[in-house]
Motif scaffolding. Structure first.
Motif, mmCIF file in Angstrom:
data_model
loop_
_atom_site.group_PDB
_atom_site.id
_atom_site.type_symbol
_atom_site.label_atom_id
_atom_site.label_comp_id
_atom_site.label_asym_id
_atom_site.label_seq_id
_atom_site.Cartn_x
_atom_site.Cartn_y
_atom_site.Cartn_z
ATOM 1 N N ALA A 20 -3.545 -161.662 -39.825
ATOM 2 C CA ALA A 20 -4.466 -161.315 -38.729
ATOM 3 C C ALA A 20 -5.869 -161.103 -39.274
ATOM 4 O O ALA A 20 -6.861 -161.494 -38.654
ATOM 5 C CB ALA A 20 -3.974 -160.058 -38.019
ATOM 6 N N ARG A 21 -5.948 -160.491 -40.459
ATOM 7 C CA ARG A 21 -7.262 -160.201 -41.035
ATOM 8 C C ARG A 21 -8.033 -161.496 -41.292
ATOM 9 O O ARG A 21 -9.195 -161.606 -40.931
ATOM 10 C CB ARG A 21 -7.087 -159.413 -42.333
ATOM 11 N N VAL A 22 -7.343 -162.482 -41.879
ATOM 12 C CA VAL A 22 -8.025 -163.739 -42.203
ATOM 13 C C VAL A 22 -8.346 -164.534 -40.926
ATOM 14 O O VAL A 22 -9.252 -165.361 -40.905
ATOM 15 C CB VAL A 22 -7.186 -164.538 -43.237
ATOM 16 N N MET A 23 -7.612 -164.234 -39.852
ATOM 17 C CA MET A 23 -7.883 -164.917 -38.578
ATOM 18 C C MET A 23 -8.902 -164.140 -37.734
ATOM 19 O O MET A 23 -9.184 -164.506 -36.593
ATOM 20 C CB MET A 23 -6.566 -165.078 -37.791
ATOM 21 N N GLY A 24 -9.408 -163.028 -38.289
ATOM 22 C CA GLY A 24 -10.422 -162.235 -37.582
ATOM 23 C C GLY A 24 -9.877 -161.481 -36.377
ATOM 24 O O GLY A 24 -10.585 -161.225 -35.401
ATOM 25 N N VAL A 80 -5.381 -149.702 -43.941
ATOM 26 C CA VAL A 80 -5.351 -148.246 -44.083
ATOM 27 C C VAL A 80 -6.011 -147.815 -45.396
ATOM 28 O O VAL A 80 -5.683 -148.333 -46.456
ATOM 29 C CB VAL A 80 -3.895 -147.727 -44.047
ATOM 30 N N VAL A 81 -6.946 -146.865 -45.300
ATOM 31 C CA VAL A 81 -7.565 -146.281 -46.499
ATOM 32 C C VAL A 81 -6.825 -144.961 -46.766
ATOM 33 O O VAL A 81 -6.906 -144.023 -45.967
ATOM 34 C CB VAL A 81 -9.075 -146.000 -46.278
ATOM 35 N N PRO A 82 -6.065 -144.888 -47.858
ATOM 36 C CA PRO A 82 -5.185 -143.732 -48.081
ATOM 37 C C PRO A 82 -5.877 -142.377 -48.000
ATOM 38 O O PRO A 82 -5.339 -141.439 -47.400
ATOM 39 C CB PRO A 82 -4.618 -143.981 -49.487
ATOM 40 N N PRO A 121 -4.426 -152.859 -36.680
ATOM 41 C CA PRO A 121 -3.299 -153.584 -37.254
ATOM 42 C C PRO A 121 -3.101 -154.922 -36.548
ATOM 43 O O PRO A 121 -3.353 -155.036 -35.353
ATOM 44 C CB PRO A 121 -2.112 -152.649 -37.025
ATOM 45 N N GLY A 122 -2.623 -155.919 -37.289
ATOM 46 C CA GLY A 122 -2.672 -157.287 -36.791
ATOM 47 C C GLY A 122 -1.438 -157.797 -36.070
ATOM 48 O O GLY A 122 -1.483 -158.863 -35.438
ATOM 49 N N LEU A 171 -9.748 -145.321 -37.035
ATOM 50 C CA LEU A 171 -10.462 -144.876 -38.242
ATOM 51 C C LEU A 171 -10.400 -145.926 -39.346
ATOM 52 O O LEU A 171 -11.297 -146.040 -40.171
ATOM 53 C CB LEU A 171 -9.835 -143.580 -38.798
ATOM 54 N N HIS A 172 -9.295 -146.687 -39.381
ATOM 55 C CA HIS A 172 -9.089 -147.651 -40.466
ATOM 56 C C HIS A 172 -9.532 -149.069 -40.094
ATOM 57 O O HIS A 172 -9.741 -149.894 -40.984
ATOM 58 C CB HIS A 172 -7.616 -147.669 -40.871
ATOM 59 N N ALA A 173 -9.643 -149.330 -38.787
ATOM 60 C CA ALA A 173 -9.904 -150.703 -38.325
ATOM 61 C C ALA A 173 -11.128 -151.305 -38.985
ATOM 62 O O ALA A 173 -11.134 -152.467 -39.388
ATOM 63 C CB ALA A 173 -10.044 -150.720 -36.807
ATOM 64 N N VAL A 174 -12.168 -150.488 -39.145
ATOM 65 C CA VAL A 174 -13.425 -150.990 -39.712
ATOM 66 C C VAL A 174 -13.237 -151.490 -41.145
ATOM 67 O O VAL A 174 -13.962 -152.374 -41.618
ATOM 68 C CB VAL A 174 -14.518 -149.887 -39.610
ATOM 69 N N TYR A 175 -12.225 -150.972 -41.859
ATOM 70 C CA TYR A 175 -11.966 -151.398 -43.248
ATOM 71 C C TYR A 175 -10.935 -152.527 -43.317
ATOM 72 O O TYR A 175 -10.624 -153.023 -44.391
ATOM 73 C CB TYR A 175 -11.465 -150.213 -44.078
#
Ligand code: KG4
Length: 335
Positions: free
Chosen positions: A170-174, A42-44, A178-179, A35-39
């Motif tokens: 992980a986010r900046v590395m695409g 985590v969206v609280p 969770p990374g 559910l959160h991966a697309v963002y």
């Protein structure tokens, strides 16, 4: 004593049934990661809503899986802090209602105490005192576990948790969210000396405090530089260099803390304890220092309900129960 235990502090809804703090009858986990991966994190509000949607169902499923009825439950436990406030509130309110309806005690559990207690489930022989390094997405701390409910924080991160450093890198590395796991996997194919990353230095009196924000920024800067200059980013090399840097920052301080306490037993806990490089480095360091090492299997490293049930038993034995006025807290000291 059969404890129905609830964990909802972040993006896992978990319900377990644990007997006498050591025997897990069932451990039901619903992960919201998709559910959160697309963002990219985590969206609280989404986390809280999802906990609300599944928690009753998960509790019913736990009873069914264990072959128990609600009348077999002797107490209800829940994580009451720290965590995303809306998420923790769902678990606390469910636990309060269940305890009230069943007429059984309500046991509030500190989330990090739960992570530490995951080791009691994996290692029946483990008893305090020991040193525990708790490394998760939101916390990184060295804890002197003097007794089951008597703990002192020796040092902790001054800024980001180790898990946060993995997730943002992980986010900046695409690599998605969770990374930690994708970085761990990729690191196995990379050269851990490919990039020169800083070892977090912490100034001040406490030699056991840590810092991970500088390391996170260094990884982000490398990725941005490659983006801007067209230089190829060696993702596997960066992942391996990052795992090495995080591991070396943790292992050195932890071994020094063990020596200062005179302990010969170390437990590692939390989601980041699943990292292969960190596990291997601790195994080597503990072998060399003749220290007995306890690291739970991967399924007990991440958030789960069983660890809350394990700690709850020991909290109950010393009278740490609550009434319906129990609140949820985003932050709370461990001791
Ligand atoms: O303990 P946990 O499930 O949740 C919290 O209480 O925070 O920890 C989640 C964290 C995340 O940051 C995730 O990326 C990290 O644990 N993680 C890992 C690995 N598996 C999960 N970090 C490094 N290597 C892994 N294999």
């Amino acid at each position: 004593m059969l404890i129905l235990s609830i964990e909802s502090s972040c993006d896992e809804t978990a319900v377990a049934l644990v007997e006498d703090g050591r025997r897990v009858l069932t451990d039901q986990i619903f992960s919201q990661a998709d559910l959160h991966a697309v963002y990219g994190g985590v969206v609280p509000e989404i986390a809280a809503r999802s906990h609300l949607e599944v928690i009753s169902l998960l509790a019913e499923r736990a009873l069914e899986a264990a072959g128990k009825t609600r009348h077999d439950i002797d107490a209800v436990a829940c994580t009451y802090a720290p965590g995303l406030i809306g998420a923790v509130l769902v678990g606390v309110n469910f636990a309060k209602s269940a305890a009230l309806a069943l007429g059984v005690p309500l046991i509030p559990v500190h989330h990090i105490r739960g992570h530490i207690a995951a080791n009691y489930l994996a290692f029946p022989e483990l008893e305090p005192p020991f040193l525990c390094l708790a490394i998760s997405g939101g916390n990184t701390m060295l804890v002197d576990v003097r007794g089951y409910t008597d703990m002192a924080v020796l040092g902790q991160t001054r800024d980001d948790a180790a898990g946060e450093c993995f997730d943002k890198s992980a986010r900046v590395m695409g690599l998605g969210y969770p990374g930690g796991k994708p970085i761990d996997d990729l690191a196995k194919q990379g050269d851990d000396r490919r990039y020169d990353l800083p070892r977090p230095a912490v100034h001040g009196d406490n030699p056991f405090d840590m810092s991970f924000s500088g390391l996170k920024t260094a990884v982000i800067n490398i990725a941005h530089r490659c983006d801007q200059t067209g230089e190829a980013l060696d993702k596997a090399g960066l992942a391996a260099s990052l795992c090495r840097a995080v591991s070396e920052s943790l292992v050195g301080r932890t071994m020094e803390a063990l020596e200062s306490l005179g302990y010969d037993r170390l437990a590692v806990a939390g989601g980041v304890a699943a990292n292969s490089r960190i596990r291997a480095d601790f195994e080597a360091a503990c072998r060399a220092a003749d220290v007995k090492l306890f690291i739970p299997p991967l399924r007990l490293c991440g958030d789960n309900g069983a660890m809350i049930g394990a700690q709850a038993y020991y909290e109950y034995l010393v009278g740490h129960t609550a009434d319906s006025s129990l609140n949820a807290y985003a932050t709370m000291p461990l001791s």
